[in-house]
Design a protein around this motif. Structure first.
Motif, PDB file in Angstrom:
ATOM      1  N   LEU A   9       0.693  -1.661   5.767  1.00 20.06           N
ATOM      2  CA  LEU A   9       0.124  -0.767   4.764  1.00 20.06           C
ATOM      3  C   LEU A   9      -0.967  -1.515   4.000  1.00 20.06           C
ATOM      4  CD1 LEU A   9       2.602  -0.448   1.748  1.00 20.06           C
ATOM      5  CD2 LEU A   9       2.874  -2.150   3.537  1.00 20.06           C
ATOM      6  N   PRO A  10      -1.849  -0.774   3.309  1.00 18.95           N
ATOM      7  CA  PRO A  10      -2.900  -1.452   2.540  1.00 18.95           C
ATOM      8  C   PRO A  10      -2.315  -2.294   1.408  1.00 18.95           C
ATOM      9  CG  PRO A  10      -3.454   0.867   2.886  1.00 18.95           C
ATOM     10  CD  PRO A  10      -2.021   0.695   3.291  1.00 18.95           C
ATOM     11  N   ALA A  11      -2.997  -3.365   1.063  1.00 18.63           N
ATOM     12  CA  ALA A  11      -2.589  -4.181  -0.078  1.00 18.63           C
ATOM     13  C   ALA A  11      -2.592  -3.318  -1.341  1.00 18.63           C
ATOM     14  CB  ALA A  11      -3.538  -5.364  -0.238  1.00 18.63           C
ATOM     15  N   ALA A  12      -1.727  -3.651  -2.283  1.00 20.84           N
ATOM     16  CA  ALA A  12      -1.572  -2.854  -3.503  1.00 20.84           C
ATOM     17  C   ALA A  12      -2.749  -3.054  -4.459  1.00 20.84           C
ATOM     18  CB  ALA A  12      -0.273  -3.230  -4.199  1.00 20.84           C
ATOM     19  N   ASN A  13      -2.987  -2.019  -5.261  1.00 19.68           N
ATOM     20  CA  ASN A  13      -3.934  -2.075  -6.385  1.00 19.68           C
ATOM     21  C   ASN A  13      -5.364  -2.414  -5.973  1.00 19.68           C
ATOM     22  OD1 ASN A  13      -1.731  -1.640  -8.224  1.00 19.68           O
ATOM     23  ND2 ASN A  13      -1.220  -3.813  -7.979  1.00 19.68           N
ATOM     24  N   ARG A  14      -5.764  -1.919  -4.804  1.00 20.46           N
ATOM     25  CA  ARG A  14      -7.138  -2.126  -4.359  1.00 20.46           C
ATOM     26  C   ARG A  14      -7.672  -0.835  -3.755  1.00 20.46           C
ATOM     27  NH1 ARG A  14      -8.025  -7.373  -0.747  1.00 20.46           N
ATOM     28  NH2 ARG A  14     -10.154  -6.564  -0.968  1.00 20.46           N
ATOM     29  N   THR A  15      -8.989  -0.660  -3.824  1.00 20.70           N
ATOM     30  CA  THR A  15      -9.662   0.482  -3.214  1.00 20.70           C
ATOM     31  C   THR A  15     -10.830  -0.041  -2.389  1.00 20.70           C
ATOM     32  OG1 THR A  15      -9.088   1.899  -5.098  1.00 20.70           O
ATOM     33  CG2 THR A  15     -10.841   2.677  -3.653  1.00 20.70           C
ATOM     34  N   TRP A  16     -10.991   0.517  -1.204  1.00 15.25           N
ATOM     35  CA  TRP A  16     -12.079   0.096  -0.321  1.00 15.25           C
ATOM     36  C   TRP A  16     -13.018   1.269  -0.074  1.00 15.25           C
ATOM     37  CZ3 TRP A  16      -7.020  -1.096   0.105  1.00 15.25           C
ATOM     38  CH2 TRP A  16      -6.665  -2.450   0.130  1.00 15.25           C
ATOM     39  N   SER A  17     -14.321   0.995   0.034  1.00 23.47           N
ATOM     40  CA  SER A  17     -15.274   2.059   0.317  1.00 23.47           C
ATOM     41  C   SER A  17     -16.407   1.531   1.186  1.00 23.47           C
ATOM     42  CB  SER A  17     -15.834   2.658  -0.984  1.00 23.47           C
ATOM     43  OG  SER A  17     -16.562   1.696  -1.706  1.00 23.47           O
ATOM     44  N   GLN A 128     -15.266   2.654  10.549  1.00 19.17           N
ATOM     45  CA  GLN A 128     -16.062   1.572   9.981  1.00 19.17           C
ATOM     46  C   GLN A 128     -15.379   0.958   8.767  1.00 19.17           C
ATOM     47  OE1 GLN A 128     -20.640   1.756   9.783  1.00 19.17           O
ATOM     48  NE2 GLN A 128     -20.053   2.388   7.735  1.00 19.17           N
ATOM     49  N   LEU A 129     -14.609   1.775   8.042  1.00 17.05           N
ATOM     50  CA  LEU A 129     -13.968   1.314   6.809  1.00 17.05           C
ATOM     51  C   LEU A 129     -12.643   0.596   7.053  1.00 17.05           C
ATOM     52  CD1 LEU A 129     -13.757   1.235   3.691  1.00 17.05           C
ATOM     53  CD2 LEU A 129     -12.672   3.493   3.821  1.00 17.05           C
ATOM     54  N   LEU A 130     -11.808   1.123   7.939  1.00 14.73           N
ATOM     55  CA  LEU A 130     -10.435   0.630   8.069  1.00 14.73           C
ATOM     56  C   LEU A 130     -10.324  -0.869   8.382  1.00 14.73           C
ATOM     57  CD1 LEU A 130      -8.630   3.613   9.827  1.00 14.73           C
ATOM     58  CD2 LEU A 130      -8.544   2.929   7.426  1.00 14.73           C
ATOM     59  N   PRO A 131     -11.221  -1.460   9.194  1.00 13.64           N
ATOM     60  CA  PRO A 131     -11.096  -2.905   9.428  1.00 13.64           C
ATOM     61  C   PRO A 131     -11.282  -3.744   8.161  1.00 13.64           C
ATOM     62  CG  PRO A 131     -12.428  -1.893  11.144  1.00 13.64           C
ATOM     63  CD  PRO A 131     -12.244  -0.860  10.080  1.00 13.64           C
ATOM     64  N   GLN A 132     -11.865  -3.156   7.117  1.00 12.56           N
ATOM     65  CA  GLN A 132     -12.076  -3.879   5.863  1.00 12.56           C
ATOM     66  C   GLN A 132     -10.840  -3.861   4.962  1.00 12.56           C
ATOM     67  OE1 GLN A 132     -15.768  -2.623   3.917  1.00 12.56           O
ATOM     68  NE2 GLN A 132     -16.480  -1.767   5.847  1.00 12.56           N
ATOM     69  N   VAL A 133      -9.881  -2.994   5.279  1.00  7.55           N
ATOM     70  CA  VAL A 133      -8.702  -2.821   4.431  1.00  7.55           C
ATOM     71  C   VAL A 133      -7.736  -3.998   4.628  1.00  7.55           C
ATOM     72  CG1 VAL A 133      -6.683  -1.376   3.966  1.00  7.55           C
ATOM     73  CG2 VAL A 133      -8.906  -0.307   4.473  1.00  7.55           C
ATOM     74  N   ALA A 134      -7.450  -4.709   3.541  1.00  9.50           N
ATOM     75  CA  ALA A 134      -6.485  -5.815   3.590  1.00  9.50           C
ATOM     76  C   ALA A 134      -5.086  -5.246   3.792  1.00  9.50           C
ATOM     77  CB  ALA A 134      -6.549  -6.629   2.303  1.00  9.50           C
ATOM     78  N   ARG A 135      -4.316  -5.864   4.676  1.00  7.75           N
ATOM     79  CA  ARG A 135      -3.008  -5.344   5.038  1.00  7.75           C
ATOM     80  C   ARG A 135      -1.870  -6.256   4.585  1.00  7.75           C
ATOM     81  NH1 ARG A 135      -3.146  -2.341  10.638  1.00  7.75           N
ATOM     82  NH2 ARG A 135      -5.245  -1.462  10.646  1.00  7.75           N
ATOM     83  N   VAL A 136      -0.740  -5.649   4.302  1.00  7.21           N
ATOM     84  CA  VAL A 136       0.510  -6.375   4.112  1.00  7.21           C
ATOM     85  C   VAL A 136       1.553  -5.703   4.996  1.00  7.21           C
ATOM     86  CG1 VAL A 136      -0.030  -7.102   1.754  1.00  7.21           C
ATOM     87  CG2 VAL A 136       1.169  -4.944   2.129  1.00  7.21           C
ATOM     88  N   THR A 137       2.660  -6.393   5.236  1.00 11.73           N
ATOM     89  CA  THR A 137       3.733  -5.842   6.061  1.00 11.73           C
ATOM     90  C   THR A 137       4.941  -5.517   5.189  1.00 11.73           C
ATOM     91  OG1 THR A 137       3.008  -7.101   7.990  1.00 11.73           O
ATOM     92  CG2 THR A 137       5.258  -6.262   8.020  1.00 11.73           C
ATOM     93  N   ARG A 138       5.472  -4.331   5.367  1.00 10.92           N
ATOM     94  CA  ARG A 138       6.655  -3.883   4.631  1.00 10.92           C
ATOM     95  C   ARG A 138       7.812  -3.776   5.605  1.00 10.92           C
ATOM     96  NH1 ARG A 138       8.278   1.535   1.992  1.00 10.92           N
ATOM     97  NH2 ARG A 138       9.130   0.941  -0.019  1.00 10.92           N
ATOM     98  N   SER A 139       8.885  -4.507   5.339  1.00 11.57           N
ATOM     99  CA  SER A 139      10.014  -4.565   6.271  1.00 11.57           C
ATOM    100  C   SER A 139      11.318  -4.215   5.567  1.00 11.57           C
ATOM    101  CB  SER A 139      10.139  -5.974   6.871  1.00 11.57           C
ATOM    102  OG  SER A 139       8.927  -6.359   7.511  1.00 11.57           O
ATOM    103  N   LEU A 140      12.157  -3.465   6.255  1.00 13.59           N
ATOM    104  CA  LEU A 140      13.469  -3.122   5.719  1.00 13.59           C
ATOM    105  C   LEU A 140      14.403  -4.318   5.888  1.00 13.59           C
ATOM    106  CD1 LEU A 140      15.184  -0.816   4.501  1.00 13.59           C
ATOM    107  CD2 LEU A 140      15.888  -0.253   6.842  1.00 13.59           C
ATOM    108  N   ARG A 141      15.093  -4.676   4.835  1.00 17.05           N
ATOM    109  CA  ARG A 141      16.004  -5.812   4.873  1.00 17.05           C
ATOM    110  C   ARG A 141      17.384  -5.405   4.360  1.00 17.05           C
ATOM    111  NH1 ARG A 141      12.950  -7.611   7.912  1.00 17.05           N
ATOM    112  NH2 ARG A 141      11.676  -9.497   7.771  1.00 17.05           N
TER     113      ARG A 141
END
Length: 214
Positions: A9-17, A128-141
């Motif tokens: 999912l995208p990193a929190a508290n950021r917006t990309w354009s 064109q935009l999506l490759p710029q989006v910083a990602r994190v991984t969310r895993s169920l534990r």
């Protein structure tokens, strides 16, 4: 289909354009992390308010739902049916991102693009935009707790971390309480490791589940 236990999912508290132009029409793509359908719609309204004079504000979003398939929605916002929202959603799905929303704002340039041209333009703007989006991984534990004496706590914590076991929390009272996180199905291996480290003295207690980001 199996329940999703890990996703990007995208990193929190950021917006990309990003911006793209074709035949004098401007396409401004904006992306953000969202955690519910309501939050996604709030984001769409926010983008509309930012660009109130644009002709179209097309959108797509995918939101995770615990124990069910993700919610997927899209809108052509006045463009011919299927020429904007669906291509945008297809690009979002292809990126493997969940809990993500994207809005493409179009300022009409006076030249009609045709259905094929619109599909390409909206797809390209998102792609064109999506490759710029910083990602994190969310895993169920799965979460487990155990308590040990103060004299053993430091050594045990170091041993656990050294074996790659997630130590979510350590609290100190009369005894030291550890909260540990493992992937679903990892209890038996964790119990075996603890038995070896504590000569069978430490007892695991189930403490529910939680989503962990990394």
């Amino acid at each position: 289909m199996p329940m999703v236990t890990s996703y990007e999912l995208p990193a929190a508290n950021r917006t990309w354009s990003d911006e793209y132009e074709v035949k004098r029409s401007r396409f401004i793509a904006v992306a953000r992390r969202v955690s519910s359908e309501e939050q996604a719609r709030e984001f769409i309204h926010e983008v509309k308010a930012t660009y109130p004079d644009a002709r179209h504000h097309c959108s797509a979003f995918i939101v995770a739902v615990d124990g069910a398939q993700p919610i997927e929605r899209s809108s052509d916002d006045g463009e011919p049916s299927g020429t904007a929202g669906k291509p945008m959603l297809d690009m979002l799905k292809g990126s493997s991102l969940i809990d993500a929303a994207v809005v493409v704002v179009r300022y009409f340039g006076g030249v009609k693009l045709g259905a094929g041209g619109l599909v390409h333009a909206y797809s390209h703007a998102v792609g064109q935009l999506l490759p710029q989006v910083a990602r994190v991984t969310r895993s169920l534990r799965e979460l487990y707790t155990l308590d040990v004496g103060h004299s053993d706590a430091g050594r045990l914590e170091a041993e656990l971390r050294g074996r790659g076991i997630e130590v979510v929390d350590v609290s100190y009272a009369a005894r030291v309480m550890f909260t540990l996180a493992v992937a679903p199905g990892g209890r038996e291996e964790l119990a075996s490791t603890l038995a070896a480290l504590t000569s069978g003295a430490a007892q695991l207690r189930e403490s529910g589940t939680a989503w962990v980001e990394s």
